[in-house]
Design a protein around this motif. Structure first.
Motif, short mmCIF file in Angstrom:
data_model
loop_
_atom_site.label_atom_id
_atom_site.label_comp_id
_atom_site.label_asym_id
_atom_site.label_seq_id
_atom_site.Cartn_x
_atom_site.Cartn_y
_atom_site.Cartn_z
N GLY A 166 0.85 -1.18 0.00
CA GLY A 166 0.00 0.00 0.00
C GLY A 166 0.89 1.23 0.00
N SER A 205 2.16 4.54 2.39
CA SER A 205 2.24 5.18 3.70
C SER A 205 2.79 6.58 3.54
CB SER A 205 3.13 4.38 4.65
OG SER A 205 2.54 3.14 5.00
N ARG A 265 1.33 7.16 8.61
CA ARG A 265 -0.08 6.84 8.38
C ARG A 265 -0.20 5.95 7.15
NH1 ARG A 265 -4.70 9.82 9.78
NH2 ARG A 265 -3.31 11.48 10.53
N ASP A 266 -1.01 4.91 7.26
CA ASP A 266 -1.26 4.01 6.14
C ASP A 266 -2.44 4.55 5.33
OD1 ASP A 266 -1.61 1.95 4.37
OD2 ASP A 266 -1.80 0.36 5.87
N LEU A 267 -2.17 4.93 4.08
CA LEU A 267 -3.21 5.45 3.20
C LEU A 267 -3.94 4.33 2.45
CD1 LEU A 267 -1.45 8.55 1.59
CD2 LEU A 267 -2.83 8.44 3.67
N LYS A 268 -3.58 3.10 2.74
CA LYS A 268 -4.17 1.92 2.10
C LYS A 268 -3.67 1.82 0.65
CE LYS A 268 -6.20 1.16 5.97
NZ LYS A 268 -5.62 0.14 6.88
N GLY A 269 -4.42 1.14 -0.17
CA GLY A 269 -3.96 0.80 -1.51
C GLY A 269 -3.57 -0.66 -1.55
N ARG A 270 -3.55 -1.22 -2.75
CA ARG A 270 -3.29 -2.65 -2.91
C ARG A 270 -2.45 -2.89 -4.16
NH1 ARG A 270 -6.12 -6.86 -5.49
NH2 ARG A 270 -5.86 -8.91 -4.50
N TRP A 278 -4.72 9.88 -4.61
CA TRP A 278 -5.06 10.42 -3.30
C TRP A 278 -4.89 11.93 -3.34
CZ3 TRP A 278 -2.32 5.96 -4.01
CH2 TRP A 278 -2.67 4.83 -3.28
#
Length: 338
Positions: A128, A130, A144-149, A178
């Motif tokens: 993801g 960060s 902070r983890d902004l997510k994503g895959r 983002w």
């Protein structure tokens, strides 16, 4: 190198940041439009891993981020601020690891908001994205983890004309975007585009008060432009591999976007078109000598608003520079080694 490594400082001097072994070096003009000084090591004597990112704020300050080894199989990110091209940069300061500890997870990207705070993005070990950002009164926010895959390496970070920070990432079969919804807030995932993107070809540019434009190469080899909320536009076949360099500039009184890339022939290819008007079309024009295979290209405007282009070969350290002539069109001076 990730970001615009050719910069114009607030004093009008041009500078370049370049890799050299386990260090980042800087070369700068002795005065605007003048001769260039010798390379100087940035951030002190700490050894760095290969690869670093550069971002610049509206105040003209450059922010550099890289990875340094911290132990066996472990690394951490470090940050340095370079206030003036001809002065020494601050020493590298640790900003941590997106997973608290571990080895390098991806190449960082940097954007600087309207308040002069650096925002650092990196692919994390879960693939993801960060991020961390400077606090208003000093120090850094927690990661902070902004997510994503399944995020590919090679993020593109950019600050819009609004002063808000955005970041783009390539994923299998698409691009993820983002953006900050308000100053000081973390970027949120707003849109995903299905497109056959080639990883490692993303470059973002602020192109209007409302929009940033992402340039990327698709799987067919075409260079495309995408503004979130719209469909992507195919501009022209890519001149070569990797991301393009891009800058907004005035050409014969028109607001234009100029693109540059090392072409398959080894020379620098330029293409210009009216900003955000991809339907007007664009075509490549080659310039300068043949360059080494590892050469990259960068664009900026100098103190007088003239387009300035540079090419850099990290392997040889060869730095070539050209500026636009004072005549109509995009006529360039002869390339000079500096």
């Amino acid at each position: 190198m990730n970001g615009d490594w050719l910069l114009r400082g607030r004093d009008g001097r041009l500078s370049v940041h370049l890799p050299s072994g386990d260090a980042v070096l800087c070369r700068a003009e002795r005065g605007p439009g003048g001769s260039w000084g010798a390379p100087r090591r940035m951030g002190g004597d700490q050894p760095l891993h290969p690869g670093f990112a550069v971002g610049q704020g509206s105040d003209g300050y450059a922010h550099l981020v890289g990875w340094r080894p911290t132990g066996q199989g472990e690394s951490g990110l470090v940050h340095s601020t370079h206030y003036r091209p001809h002065l020494a940069a601050l020493d590298w300061k640790p900003i941590g690891h997106p997973g608290r500890k571990g080895d390098v997870t991806g190449s960082p990207a940097v954007a600087v908001d309207a308040q002069g705070r650096a925002h650092v993005f990196v692919r994390n070990r879960g693939r993801g994205v960060s991020m961390t950002a400077q606090k208003a009164k000093g120090g850094w926010e927690p990661w902070r983890d902004l997510k994503g895959r399944l995020v590919e390496d090679g993020l593109a970070a950019v600050t819009g004309e609004s002063g808000r920070v955005e970041v783009y990432a390539a994923v299998p079969g698409g691009i993820v975007h983002w953006r900050q919804e308000a100053a000081g807030k973390p970027p949120v995932l707003l849109e995903a585009l299905e497109t056959p993107v080639r990883p490692g070809t993303l470059r973002a540019l602020a192109t209007s008060p409302e929009s940033t434009t992402l340039y990327y190469t698709d799987e067919s080899g075409d260079l495309c432009a995408w503004r979130p909320g719209d469909r992507p536009h195919t501009l022209l076949p890519s001149a070569g591999p990797g991301p393009v360099a891009a800058v907004r500039c005035a050409l014969d009184g028109h607001d234009c976007t100029l693109l540059a890339q090392r072409s398959a022939s080894g020379r620098v290819a330029f293409a210009a078109y009216p900003t955000e008007d991809e339907r007007a079309g664009a075509w490549w024009t080659e310039s300068g000598p043949q360059l080494p295979a590892d050469a990259t290209v960068a664009l900026t405007t100098d103190e007088d608003g003239r387009v300035t282009a540079a090419s850099l070969s990290p392997a040889t350290g060869q730095l070539l520079l050209t500026r636009r002539k004072d005549e109509p069109g995009l006529a360039l001076r002869a390339w000079q080694e500096v």
